[in-house]
Design a protein around this motif. Structure first.
Motif, PDB file in Angstrom:
ATOM      1  N   GLU A  99      -5.180   0.250 -12.324  1.00  0.00           N
ATOM      2  CA  GLU A  99      -5.573   0.740 -13.687  1.00  0.00           C
ATOM      3  C   GLU A  99      -5.647   2.131 -13.674  1.00  0.00           C
ATOM      4  O   GLU A  99      -5.821   2.959 -12.446  1.00  0.00           O
ATOM      5  N   ALA A 100      -5.788   2.953 -14.706  1.00  0.00           N
ATOM      6  CA  ALA A 100      -6.060   4.256 -15.003  1.00  0.00           C
ATOM      7  C   ALA A 100      -7.507   4.534 -14.344  1.00  0.00           C
ATOM      8  O   ALA A 100      -8.319   3.621 -14.453  1.00  0.00           O
ATOM      9  N   ARG A 101      -7.756   5.665 -13.744  1.00  0.00           N
ATOM     10  CA  ARG A 101      -9.073   5.860 -13.228  1.00  0.00           C
ATOM     11  C   ARG A 101     -10.291   5.982 -14.686  1.00  0.00           C
ATOM     12  O   ARG A 101      -9.702   6.589 -15.651  1.00  0.00           O
ATOM     13  N   LEU A 147       1.983   1.813  -3.481  1.00  0.00           N
ATOM     14  CA  LEU A 147       0.908   2.592  -4.045  1.00  0.00           C
ATOM     15  C   LEU A 147       0.914   3.754  -3.940  1.00  0.00           C
ATOM     16  O   LEU A 147       0.435   4.573  -5.233  1.00  0.00           O
ATOM     17  N   VAL A 148       0.884   4.104  -2.895  1.00  0.00           N
ATOM     18  CA  VAL A 148       0.876   5.717  -2.677  1.00  0.00           C
ATOM     19  C   VAL A 148       1.903   6.360  -3.359  1.00  0.00           C
ATOM     20  O   VAL A 148       1.746   7.374  -3.997  1.00  0.00           O
ATOM     21  N   ILE A 169      -4.016   6.945 -11.270  1.00  0.00           N
ATOM     22  CA  ILE A 169      -4.494   5.603 -10.986  1.00  0.00           C
ATOM     23  C   ILE A 169      -5.114   5.201  -9.661  1.00  0.00           C
ATOM     24  O   ILE A 169      -5.116   5.902  -8.761  1.00  0.00           O
ATOM     25  N   VAL A 170      -6.039   4.156  -9.999  1.00  0.00           N
ATOM     26  CA  VAL A 170      -6.758   3.771  -8.775  1.00  0.00           C
ATOM     27  C   VAL A 170      -6.451   2.007  -8.764  1.00  0.00           C
ATOM     28  O   VAL A 170      -5.987   1.454  -9.736  1.00  0.00           O
ATOM     29  N   PHE A 171      -6.997   1.560  -7.636  1.00  0.00           N
ATOM     30  CA  PHE A 171      -6.695   0.317  -7.483  1.00  0.00           C
ATOM     31  C   PHE A 171      -7.826  -0.452  -7.119  1.00  0.00           C
ATOM     32  O   PHE A 171      -8.774  -0.133  -6.273  1.00  0.00           O
ATOM     33  N   SER A 172      -7.759  -1.989  -7.236  1.00  0.00           N
ATOM     34  CA  SER A 172      -9.107  -2.936  -6.650  1.00  0.00           C
ATOM     35  C   SER A 172      -8.276  -4.012  -6.229  1.00  0.00           C
ATOM     36  O   SER A 172      -7.495  -4.814  -6.826  1.00  0.00           O
ATOM     37  N   PRO A 173      -8.477  -4.352  -4.877  1.00  0.00           N
ATOM     38  CA  PRO A 173      -8.065  -5.607  -4.292  1.00  0.00           C
ATOM     39  C   PRO A 173      -8.961  -6.572  -4.303  1.00  0.00           C
ATOM     40  O   PRO A 173     -10.127  -6.581  -4.453  1.00  0.00           O
ATOM     41  N   GLU A 174      -8.320  -7.909  -4.585  1.00  0.00           N
ATOM     42  CA  GLU A 174      -8.972  -9.278  -4.467  1.00  0.00           C
ATOM     43  C   GLU A 174      -8.170 -10.265  -3.845  1.00  0.00           C
ATOM     44  O   GLU A 174      -7.097 -10.184  -3.734  1.00  0.00           O
ATOM     45  N   PHE A 191      -3.709  -6.668  -5.949  1.00  0.00           N
ATOM     46  CA  PHE A 191      -4.132  -5.306  -6.129  1.00  0.00           C
ATOM     47  C   PHE A 191      -3.865  -5.044  -7.798  1.00  0.00           C
ATOM     48  O   PHE A 191      -2.883  -5.198  -8.412  1.00  0.00           O
ATOM     49  N   ILE A 195       0.675  -1.283   0.138  1.00  0.00           N
ATOM     50  CA  ILE A 195       0.010   0.191  -0.023  1.00  0.00           C
ATOM     51  C   ILE A 195       0.786   1.241  -0.017  1.00  0.00           C
ATOM     52  O   ILE A 195       0.412   2.211  -0.708  1.00  0.00           O
ATOM     53  N   LYS A 243       1.525   5.872  -7.047  1.00  0.00           N
ATOM     54  CA  LYS A 243       0.393   6.950  -7.682  1.00  0.00           C
ATOM     55  C   LYS A 243       1.100   8.495  -7.945  1.00  0.00           C
ATOM     56  O   LYS A 243       0.799   9.208  -8.774  1.00  0.00           O
TER      57      LYS A 243
END
Lengths: 86, 86
Positions: free
Chosen positions: A84-86, A46-47, A60-65, A81, A43, A50
């Motif tokens: 992707e681009a927003r 990621l900051v 960029i935004v992210f989606s966790p799974e 994570f 994380i 970004k």
């Protein structure tokens, strides 16, 4: 495109650089971490990533799974994570 | 809109329910966590909340940032997750 694997001892700036590099090339990146310390490192990376990519004009935004991964014959739950681009 | 504060002892399902509830009302939510254990709990809650909201037809994405917060007179760095629709 390789998944960027983050461990608890990964340097956040190195991971952030890898994320930014993969994203610039593919307009997408994937980061995988197992365990609280590695997730926290991911994380923080990621900051930073970004910020790097914002300088290049990418938001960029992210989606966790959750993903199951096999390590030394044992199944563990990792967090992946998708960036992707927003 | 209140920031949802996550600690290391927060139950992920309770946090996920709070995220989904705030998002349904505001089409945005903010989650704050301090420390690796709390950040990991927050991420697990985000994965669950993503599932809950997908059932409602919302696809959510996250953007993390560092924020300085004052606790007991000391400044600590928290991670704040902004949750928005893709």
């Amino acid at each position: 495109m390789d998944v960027i694997k983050v461990s608890g001892t990964s340097r956040t700036s190195a991971v952030a650089g890898a994320i930014a590099g993969v994203f610039r090339e593919n307009k997408r990146a994937e980061v995988q971490a197992i365990g609280a310390i590695a997730v926290n490192q991911a994380i923080k990376a990621l900051v930073l990533a970004k910020g790097y990519l914002k300088e290049d004009g990418f938001e960029i935004v992210f989606s966790p799974e959750f993903v199951d991964v096999e390590i030394d014959g044992k199944t563990r739950t990792a967090i992946k994570f998708i960036i992707e681009a927003r």
